[in-house]
Design a protein around this motif. Structure first.
Motif, PDB file in Angstrom:
ATOM      1  N   ALA A  40       0.836  -1.206   0.000  1.00  0.00           N
ATOM      2  CA  ALA A  40       0.000   0.000   0.000  1.00  0.00           C
ATOM      3  C   ALA A  40       0.868   1.252   0.000  1.00  0.00           C
ATOM      4  CB  ALA A  40      -0.923   0.003   1.217  1.00  0.00           C
ATOM      5  N   LYS A  41       1.940   1.222   0.802  1.00  0.00           N
ATOM      6  CA  LYS A  41       2.836   2.370   0.877  1.00  0.00           C
ATOM      7  C   LYS A  41       3.579   2.566  -0.443  1.00  0.00           C
ATOM      8  CE  LYS A  41       4.662   3.140   4.850  1.00  0.00           C
ATOM      9  NZ  LYS A  41       5.464   3.134   6.088  1.00  0.00           N
ATOM     10  N   ALA A  50       1.200   3.918  -3.112  1.00  0.00           N
ATOM     11  CA  ALA A  50       0.797   5.311  -2.863  1.00  0.00           C
ATOM     12  C   ALA A  50       1.938   6.275  -3.184  1.00  0.00           C
ATOM     13  CB  ALA A  50       0.342   5.482  -1.412  1.00  0.00           C
ATOM     14  N   LEU A  51       3.173   5.890  -2.855  1.00  0.00           N
ATOM     15  CA  LEU A  51       4.317   6.740  -3.187  1.00  0.00           C
ATOM     16  C   LEU A  51       4.439   6.916  -4.700  1.00  0.00           C
ATOM     17  CD1 LEU A  51       6.876   5.335  -0.580  1.00  0.00           C
ATOM     18  CD2 LEU A  51       6.095   7.719  -0.707  1.00  0.00           C
ATOM     19  N   THR A  79      -1.497  14.163  -3.162  1.00  0.00           N
ATOM     20  CA  THR A  79      -1.884  12.903  -2.512  1.00  0.00           C
ATOM     21  C   THR A  79      -2.018  13.056  -0.990  1.00  0.00           C
ATOM     22  OG1 THR A  79       0.462  12.262  -2.697  1.00  0.00           O
ATOM     23  CG2 THR A  79      -1.076  11.245  -4.229  1.00  0.00           C
ATOM     24  N   ILE A  91      -4.568  10.434   0.436  1.00  0.00           N
ATOM     25  CA  ILE A  91      -4.399   9.009   0.206  1.00  0.00           C
ATOM     26  C   ILE A  91      -3.494   8.437   1.297  1.00  0.00           C
ATOM     27  CG2 ILE A  91      -3.460   7.257  -1.377  1.00  0.00           C
ATOM     28  CD1 ILE A  91      -5.793   8.600  -2.635  1.00  0.00           C
ATOM     29  N   ASP A  92      -4.011   7.505   2.077  1.00  0.00           N
ATOM     30  CA  ASP A  92      -3.152   6.825   3.049  1.00  0.00           C
ATOM     31  C   ASP A  92      -2.368   5.713   2.377  1.00  0.00           C
ATOM     32  OD1 ASP A  92      -2.928   7.830   5.603  1.00  0.00           O
ATOM     33  OD2 ASP A  92      -5.055   7.393   5.996  1.00  0.00           O
ATOM     34  N   PRO A  93      -1.139   5.383   2.861  1.00  0.00           N
ATOM     35  CA  PRO A  93      -0.508   5.908   4.087  1.00  0.00           C
ATOM     36  C   PRO A  93       0.238   7.222   3.914  1.00  0.00           C
ATOM     37  CG  PRO A  93       0.856   4.190   3.155  1.00  0.00           C
ATOM     38  CD  PRO A  93      -0.342   4.309   2.248  1.00  0.00           C
ATOM     39  N   ILE A  94       0.188   7.850   2.737  1.00  0.00           N
ATOM     40  CA  ILE A  94       0.935   9.105   2.576  1.00  0.00           C
ATOM     41  C   ILE A  94       0.328  10.218   3.428  1.00  0.00           C
ATOM     42  CG2 ILE A  94       1.432  10.952   0.928  1.00  0.00           C
ATOM     43  CD1 ILE A  94       2.206   8.925  -1.076  1.00  0.00           C
ATOM     44  N   MET A 132       1.629   9.829   6.992  1.00  0.00           N
ATOM     45  CA  MET A 132       3.035   9.474   7.197  1.00  0.00           C
ATOM     46  C   MET A 132       3.756  10.596   7.963  1.00  0.00           C
ATOM     47  SD  MET A 132       5.581   8.100   4.168  1.00  0.00           S
ATOM     48  CE  MET A 132       4.561   6.765   3.542  1.00  0.00           C
ATOM     49  N   VAL A 164      10.933  10.260   0.372  1.00  0.00           N
ATOM     50  CA  VAL A 164      10.754  11.051  -0.842  1.00  0.00           C
ATOM     51  C   VAL A 164      11.933  12.013  -1.055  1.00  0.00           C
ATOM     52  CG1 VAL A 164       9.169  12.606  -2.067  1.00  0.00           C
ATOM     53  CG2 VAL A 164       8.257  10.824  -0.585  1.00  0.00           C
TER      54      VAL A 164
END
Lengths: 198, 198
Positions: A145-146, A149-150, B161, B167-170, B173, B182
């Motif tokens: 998921a991480k 999303a990145l 995001t 949008i999780d997990p962003i 975070m 990042v």
């Protein structure tokens, strides 16, 4: 069935179904929003929803005003080796954005960004786009998921800078250069070692 | 000067100046848009523009409805060693977005994205934000514009995001994890070897 056979009220019915679909998809997500519940909210028979819009995925694409079923694009990625996903995704989506159907796709994205409630856009990204990528990059287990999303964060920003704000030299960069330049960013998010804290 | 001393027409004058500023900055960019030309377009004396808004940079921030002069943020980066720019920028801008002044900042960004003409947003990014970064990452010479624009693409997508689509997990975070995850993307765009084709 010929168009002349349709009653004058049809376009109103179609819009009522699309409105109900937007609310329902935003409220409970794609998986939990049933055609039946959308039909009930629009006060029509479920068969009519299928008749007008086809599958639930096609209804979702219509509700978001997307010119194509996003799964047609996402299915391209199912057989790509995971170590090639980064470059392949950049090449595929940038080619799509630059094509004729890119115009309505980007218009749909801008509408979602400008809307007061991001839930429909979140449903689209989480339940459709990222859901297709997540299981492919879930290594070690629980990181998918991480990682997905990145990657979405870089893709969304590429769309914003290339197609909405049109910042050069990104706006005019050839697709292959973008794939070679930004592809490795996605690839690192997908398969690189990340400082994963939870 | 006390507020009670202002004439009722003042807020109309302020808005006229801001409207003229938005048009002018969008048309010719930040550097070429003079206070004098903005005053002329708004049919006021240039001294009144300075009186209401201060410097040209402060006028630009007001025209974009930014809560701070962006140079106050950008000045933080002037003395950061170039090899630390990636993580430092992520840490600084995410902390800003998450703060109280993040709300109007993000609202301003959304308004720019939704607008029909991206020229004002392009002026902001190219002439203010990227102009501050470009000379610091121009190695080999001539690559600075590309490096800065690539970094902007990741930053814009992180904002979309984390703060707009959430949008999780962003979205949840911690700042330090984002900086560590990042930051290296920005750093590669700033100082890494890129497939530069022109």
């Amino acid at each position: 069935m010929t168009r002349s056979g349709r009653r004058p009220g049809n376009s109103g019915t179609r819009e009522a179904i699309l409105d109900a679909a937007r609310v329902r998809f935003a409220e409970v997500g794609f998986d939990k929003a049933s055609i039946r519940s959308i039909a009930t909210a629009a006060s029509v028979d479920p068969a009519l929803v299928h008749h007008y819009f086809g599958t639930k995925h096609e209804l979702f694409a219509a509700a978001l005003k997307l010119p194509v079923d996003p799964r047609d694009i996402l299915s391209h990625f199912a057989t790509v080796p995971v170590e090639d996903l980064g470059e392949t995704i950049i090449r595929t989506v940038v080619t799509l954005w630059d094509s004729e159907i890119g115009v309505p796709t980007i218009a749909a994205f801008r509408t979602l960004l400008a809307s007061d409630d991001p839930a429909l856009a979140r449903t689209f990204l989480l339940d459709i786009v990222l859901a297709a990528i997540r299981p492919r990059v879930d290594s070690p287990p629980g990181t998918g998921a991480k990682r997905a999303a990145l990657a979405a964060s870089q893709l969304a920003g590429l769309l914003v800078t290339r197609k909405i704000l049109r910042i050069d030299p990104i706006a005019s960069m050839p697709v292959e250069e973008l794939a070679a330049t930004v592809g490795p960013t996605l690839q690192r998010y997908f398969t690189g070692e990340l400082p994963l804290t939870d």
